[in-house]
Scaffold this motif. Structure first.
Motif, PDB file in Angstrom:
ATOM      1  N   ARG A 123       1.649 -19.473  93.246  1.00  0.00           N
ATOM      2  CA  ARG A 123       1.215 -18.161  92.751  1.00  0.00           C
ATOM      3  C   ARG A 123       1.293 -18.125  91.226  1.00  0.00           C
ATOM      4  O   ARG A 123       2.205 -18.688  90.619  1.00  0.00           O
ATOM      5  CB  ARG A 123       2.067 -17.039  93.343  1.00  0.00           C
ATOM      6  CG  ARG A 123       2.143 -17.102  94.861  1.00  0.00           C
ATOM      7  CD  ARG A 123       2.833 -15.922  95.459  1.00  0.00           C
ATOM      8  NE  ARG A 123       3.174 -16.186  96.854  1.00  0.00           N
ATOM      9  CZ  ARG A 123       3.173 -15.277  97.821  1.00  0.00           C
ATOM     10  NH1 ARG A 123       2.824 -14.041  97.549  1.00  0.00           N
ATOM     11  NH2 ARG A 123       3.512 -15.604  99.051  1.00  0.00           N
ATOM     12  N   HIS A 124       0.313 -17.438  90.640  1.00  0.00           N
ATOM     13  CA  HIS A 124       0.297 -17.271  89.182  1.00  0.00           C
ATOM     14  C   HIS A 124      -0.650 -16.119  88.849  1.00  0.00           C
ATOM     15  O   HIS A 124      -1.698 -15.969  89.476  1.00  0.00           O
ATOM     16  CB  HIS A 124      -0.172 -18.554  88.486  1.00  0.00           C
ATOM     17  CG  HIS A 124       0.235 -18.628  87.054  1.00  0.00           C
ATOM     18  ND1 HIS A 124      -0.413 -17.926  86.051  1.00  0.00           N
ATOM     19  CD2 HIS A 124       1.234 -19.320  86.443  1.00  0.00           C
ATOM     20  CE1 HIS A 124       0.171 -18.182  84.896  1.00  0.00           C
ATOM     21  NE2 HIS A 124       1.175 -19.014  85.095  1.00  0.00           N
ATOM     22  N   PRO A 125      -0.314 -15.289  87.832  1.00  0.00           N
ATOM     23  CA  PRO A 125      -1.190 -14.165  87.478  1.00  0.00           C
ATOM     24  C   PRO A 125      -2.446 -14.565  86.722  1.00  0.00           C
ATOM     25  O   PRO A 125      -3.404 -13.804  86.671  1.00  0.00           O
ATOM     26  CB  PRO A 125      -0.287 -13.280  86.609  1.00  0.00           C
ATOM     27  CG  PRO A 125       0.755 -14.201  86.076  1.00  0.00           C
ATOM     28  CD  PRO A 125       0.974 -15.226  87.135  1.00  0.00           C
ATOM     29  N   ASP A 126      -2.463 -15.769  86.126  1.00  0.00           N
ATOM     30  CA  ASP A 126      -3.614 -16.241  85.346  1.00  0.00           C
ATOM     31  C   ASP A 126      -4.465 -17.135  86.237  1.00  0.00           C
ATOM     32  O   ASP A 126      -4.022 -18.208  86.666  1.00  0.00           O
ATOM     33  CB  ASP A 126      -3.119 -16.999  84.118  1.00  0.00           C
ATOM     34  CG  ASP A 126      -4.255 -17.396  83.174  1.00  0.00           C
ATOM     35  OD1 ASP A 126      -5.330 -17.798  83.661  1.00  0.00           O
ATOM     36  OD2 ASP A 126      -4.054 -17.328  81.953  1.00  0.00           O
ATOM     37  N   ASN A 127      -5.697 -16.706  86.497  1.00  0.00           N
ATOM     38  CA  ASN A 127      -6.545 -17.464  87.423  1.00  0.00           C
ATOM     39  C   ASN A 127      -6.869 -18.865  86.916  1.00  0.00           C
ATOM     40  O   ASN A 127      -7.012 -19.800  87.712  1.00  0.00           O
ATOM     41  CB  ASN A 127      -7.833 -16.686  87.707  1.00  0.00           C
ATOM     42  CG  ASN A 127      -7.600 -15.504  88.620  1.00  0.00           C
ATOM     43  OD1 ASN A 127      -6.758 -15.551  89.505  1.00  0.00           O
ATOM     44  ND2 ASN A 127      -8.342 -14.427  88.406  1.00  0.00           N
ATOM     45  N   ALA A 128      -6.999 -19.034  85.602  1.00  0.00           N
ATOM     46  CA  ALA A 128      -7.281 -20.362  85.057  1.00  0.00           C
ATOM     47  C   ALA A 128      -6.108 -21.306  85.307  1.00  0.00           C
ATOM     48  O   ALA A 128      -6.293 -22.473  85.681  1.00  0.00           O
ATOM     49  CB  ALA A 128      -7.591 -20.263  83.562  1.00  0.00           C
ATOM     50  N   VAL A 129      -4.899 -20.813  85.112  1.00  0.00           N
ATOM     51  CA  VAL A 129      -3.709 -21.628  85.363  1.00  0.00           C
ATOM     52  C   VAL A 129      -3.570 -21.909  86.861  1.00  0.00           C
ATOM     53  O   VAL A 129      -3.231 -23.028  87.264  1.00  0.00           O
ATOM     54  CB  VAL A 129      -2.446 -20.925  84.828  1.00  0.00           C
ATOM     55  CG1 VAL A 129      -1.187 -21.682  85.238  1.00  0.00           C
ATOM     56  CG2 VAL A 129      -2.517 -20.789  83.319  1.00  0.00           C
TER      57      VAL A 129
END
Length: 430
Positions: free
Chosen positions: A300-306
């Motif tokens: 999970r991560h809030p930045d879609n690119a990451v």
């Protein structure tokens, strides 16, 4: 000004906090665990029992229950235009195996309480206001989760959903048919009907609101999530005779992969959430070289690119560091981060302000069915604190006053849809 609008301005709109709490505790008895939690799996006998209870409460209030082909439960306060897109509010009734009394079910019972309050006050909204309980949000019995909302939103086909089996080999198709057979007279709605708006109340499942002494979380969005099912296949051998150089040890391959993944994915930045779960080793015998390891990865991560970068890194690392074993990486969930509707966020903040509850903007670290509603219509979430940030555990807890506060905020957010011309912040004074 009509009589209904006058009633609103007289300041008497408030949910019945005692009834809301009593109903939450009544549903907690369905699938109750010895430690005070709940085990109510999707499409189980316990969930069917919870449907019976919810439908009984709905009928007592003059509300209309229905379902759809994906096993979602809908309870409607009828509007003047029955063909117009309705407003939905709710969450889910299923739980983790050792879950708590509030995760998911709070949002459903809070929505039912709002509809019951509106019905008791004689509200006749222009469109249907609907409480929804989505099928299999948790994904603990049938994976992946959020099957009901995904099928509704067209993210996953109903055929794909029905084909999934649980650990005992039971197919969703059979369990879903059994659910519908238990309610033969329940009206069927079309799958994926148009919506005017969606609002979901939920416990935070994190420690931020409690730590900062805020009762209402205005959820700005949900961080992105990817999950993978991974199978490492080696070769079984005798632990006492097979030379180390000749082994294709699946557990050794997993150990190498895990070290790299924790370092290069889990350690990427402070925002990443990386978990290896459901580890299964076969044959799991003390004197046999493991021939197969099965695991689940949650990223999970809030930045879609990451999120995309790390997802690619997981696949590449598994393929490289599994050698000389063979690895199969199967993507299960690919859900990018989403933002919620700014106007609804402001309505939640205004409602909290009106009833004197401290509130703050907050990102949801956990996934929710609201993720799949956001592309379909204006959507939002309301968070309330949970003690210690604990969720998916038997000792999960929310304070009764916070439970009532979240439901009263939900009531005020839905009032403009139930009674046009009423602002979300209107209602009784602090």
């Amino acid at each position: 000004m009509n009589a209904q609008a006058a009633t609103v301005q007289q300041g008497i709109w408030r949910i019945d906090a005692d009834r809301l709490w009593e109903r939450l505790m009544a549903l907690a008895c369905i699938g109750a665990t010895p430690g005070g939690g709940v085990d109510r799996q999707a499409l189980s006998a316990e969930e069917i029992a919870s449907w019976h209870t919810m439908i009984d409460w709905a009928l007592q209030a003059g509300l209309e229950p229905s379902t759809d082909a994906a096993g979602n439960l809908f309870i409607a306060l009828p509007g003047a235009d029955r063909e117009a897109p309705p407003v939905l509010a709710g969450s889910h009734l299923d739980s983790q195996p050792g879950g708590g009394r509030f995760d998911g079910v709070y949002g459903v019972v809070a929505a039912l309480e709002v509809l019951t309050t509106l019905a008791q006050r004689g509200a006749r909204p222009p469109v249907d206001i609907v409480c929804v309980a989505w099928m299999n949000e948790e994904g603990s019995r049938f994976a992946p989760g959020m099957m009901g909302s995904e099928a509704f939103a067209g993210v996953r086909s109903l055929e794909a959903v029905r084909a999934v089996r649980d650990a005992k080999g039971v197919q969703v198709a059979d369990a879903l048919d059994a659910l519908h057979a238990a309610f033969p007279t329940l009206r069927r709605r079309p799958l994926g009907f148009a919506l005017a708006a969606y609002v979901e109340a939920h416990i935070e499942q994190g420690p931020i609101l409690e730590a900062q002494a805020h009762v209402i979380g205005v959820v700005t969005g949900i961080q992105g999530k990817k999950t993978f099912d991974i199978v490492i296949e080696g070769e079984r051998g005798h632990a006492g005779t097979l030379a180390m150089a000749d082994r294709r040890d699946a557990l050794e391959a997993f150990s190498r992969m895990a070290m790299v993944l924790y370092a290069q994915v889990g350690g990427y930045d402070e925002a990443v959430k990386f978990t290896i779960g459901r580890l299964q080793v076969e044959p799991n015998a003390p004197s046999v070289v493991p021939e197969r390891v099965t695991l689940r990865i949650d990223l999970r991560h809030p930045d879609n690119a990451v999120l995309e970068l790390l997802g690619q890194r997981i696949v590449a690392s598994c393929e490289l560091f599994s050698l000389p074993c063979r690895v199969t990486v199967t993507p299960l969930v690919d859900a990018p981060s989403n933002d919620f509707d700014p106007a609804l966020q402001q309505a939640i903040a205004d409602a909290a302000e009106r009833i004197g509850q401290p509130h703050m903007a907050i990102l949801s670290a956990a996934g929710h069915d609201a993720r799949h509603m956001a592309p379909l219509c204006p959507s939002a979430m309301i968070f309330i604190p949970c003690r210690g940030g604990v969720s998916h555990a038997e000792h999960e807890w929310a304070e009764p006053a916070h439970v009532a506060a979240g439901a009263n905020v939900l009531l005020r957010v839905l009032l403009p849809y139930a009674m046009p011309g009423t602002a979300a912040g209107e209602g009784d004074a602090p």
